[in-house]
Design an enzyme around this catalytic site. Structure first.
Site, mmCIF file in Angstrom:
data_model
loop_
_atom_site.group_PDB
_atom_site.id
_atom_site.type_symbol
_atom_site.label_atom_id
_atom_site.label_comp_id
_atom_site.label_asym_id
_atom_site.label_seq_id
_atom_site.Cartn_x
_atom_site.Cartn_y
_atom_site.Cartn_z
ATOM 1 N N ILE A 77 34.675 45.696 44.962
ATOM 2 C CA ILE A 77 33.697 44.616 45.139
ATOM 3 C C ILE A 77 34.430 43.294 45.284
ATOM 4 O O ILE A 77 35.265 42.953 44.443
ATOM 5 C CB ILE A 77 32.745 44.518 43.919
ATOM 6 C CG1 ILE A 77 32.271 45.892 43.443
ATOM 7 C CG2 ILE A 77 31.592 43.571 44.226
ATOM 8 C CD1 ILE A 77 31.511 46.675 44.460
ATOM 9 N N PHE B 91 36.407 45.329 40.487
ATOM 10 C CA PHE B 91 35.843 44.004 40.748
ATOM 11 C C PHE B 91 36.936 42.968 40.972
ATOM 12 O O PHE B 91 37.844 42.823 40.148
ATOM 13 C CB PHE B 91 35.000 43.527 39.548
ATOM 14 C CG PHE B 91 33.595 44.048 39.514
ATOM 15 C CD1 PHE B 91 32.569 43.394 40.166
ATOM 16 C CD2 PHE B 91 33.302 45.206 38.811
ATOM 17 C CE1 PHE B 91 31.265 43.875 40.124
ATOM 18 C CE2 PHE B 91 32.003 45.699 38.757
ATOM 19 C CZ PHE B 91 30.976 45.027 39.415
ATOM 20 N N ASP B 92 36.826 42.244 42.071
ATOM 21 C CA ASP B 92 37.599 41.019 42.228
ATOM 22 C C ASP B 92 37.128 40.046 41.140
ATOM 23 O O ASP B 92 36.037 40.204 40.577
ATOM 24 C CB ASP B 92 37.335 40.456 43.630
ATOM 25 C CG ASP B 92 37.949 39.095 43.840
ATOM 26 O OD1 ASP B 92 39.130 38.926 43.508
ATOM 27 O OD2 ASP B 92 37.228 38.192 44.320
ATOM 28 N N LEU B 93 37.939 39.017 40.861
ATOM 29 C CA LEU B 93 37.576 38.053 39.822
ATOM 30 C C LEU B 93 37.051 36.742 40.418
ATOM 31 O O LEU B 93 35.863 36.443 40.326
ATOM 32 C CB LEU B 93 38.793 37.787 38.929
ATOM 33 C CG LEU B 93 38.609 36.760 37.803
ATOM 34 C CD1 LEU B 93 37.482 37.165 36.854
ATOM 35 C CD2 LEU B 93 39.923 36.578 37.041
ATOM 36 N N ASP B 94 37.933 35.976 41.059
ATOM 37 C CA ASP B 94 37.547 34.661 41.573
ATOM 38 C C ASP B 94 36.521 34.774 42.700
ATOM 39 O O ASP B 94 36.776 35.406 43.723
ATOM 40 C CB ASP B 94 38.776 33.916 42.097
ATOM 41 C CG ASP B 94 39.727 33.497 40.990
ATOM 42 O OD1 ASP B 94 39.288 33.427 39.833
ATOM 43 O OD2 ASP B 94 40.907 33.226 41.296
#
Length: 216
Positions: free
Chosen positions: A165, A8-11
């Site tokens: 993602i 997973f990407d964060l921002d």
């Protein structure tokens, strides 16, 4: 397809960091005596590595000047901006469901891991993630292709077992470079067109729709 490993990407994917990032960019530009755009004009800066954003904002290829901007940015971000951030509605439920389905979850962000870990911890998501991967403070592994390659190597993962993602093209470009299936999400900062141009497996408009695309 049911992926064993989800990155997973964060921002813009797990959280909405608009206030903290844009205010910190404005602070850095002001300290440098540069033109300071309105916050709404800085939406495009959420996702790419900071150096890339300041290269455009300052119209310079001078790495020293970019480094100075990043240092001023972090001066404010580490003190205040880090938690000027909100959790995406429904994302915690999705994370819980994926974890309960025995998926292995990792964060893969261009943000320095020193900051990213604090944010994931702040929102109570850390128990669901095996590890938070991010860049180094000097910008090493801020490019998603390099970061994902590093994660695959460090964790001994097969690309075919993984999904990436993210809400920006950088996430999908990085996935494609490593033969990892990419999934775009529309609740962040990339448009449908931006995401579709990188040929993701699917583009989801809600966390629930993403869960369905991931085989929940």
């Amino acid at each position: 397809m049911s992926y064993k490993v989800i990155l997973f990407d964060l921002d813009g994917t797990l959280t909405d960091p608009f206030e903290g990032i844009t205010r910190s960019i404005q602070y850095a530009l002001e300290r440098l005596g540069a033109e300071v755009p309105e916050a709404a004009e800085l939406r495009w800066c959420i996702g790419p590595p900071l150096w890339d954003s300041f290269k455009v904002l300052l119209n310079t290829d001078d790495r020293k000047r970019q480094d100075e901007a990043v240092a001023f940015y972090r001066e404010r971000y580490t003190a205040t901006g880090l938690f000027e951030n909100t959790l995406i509605a429904g994302i915690n439920r999705l994370i819980d469901e994926l974890k309960a389905d025995d998926r292995r979850l990792f964060v893969a962000t261009s943000k320095p891991h020193a900051y990213a870990g604090k944010i994931v911890e702040h929102f109570g998501l850390m128990p669901c993630f095996e590890k938070v991967y991010g860049s180094e403070l000097d910008g090493t592994r801020s490019a998603k292709a390099e970061l994902i390659s590093h994660i695959l190597s460090e964790e001994g993962l097969s690309a075919s077992d993984c999904a990436m993602i993210g809400d920006r093209k950088h996430d999908l470009v990085g996935a494609n470079a490593n033969a990892v299936d990419g999934f775009g999400v529309l609740w962040g900062y990339g448009s449908r067109e931006e995401l579709a141009n990188e040929r993701p497996v699917a583009i989801a408009d809600t966390p629930a729709a993403l869960g369905a695309a991931l085989g929940l």
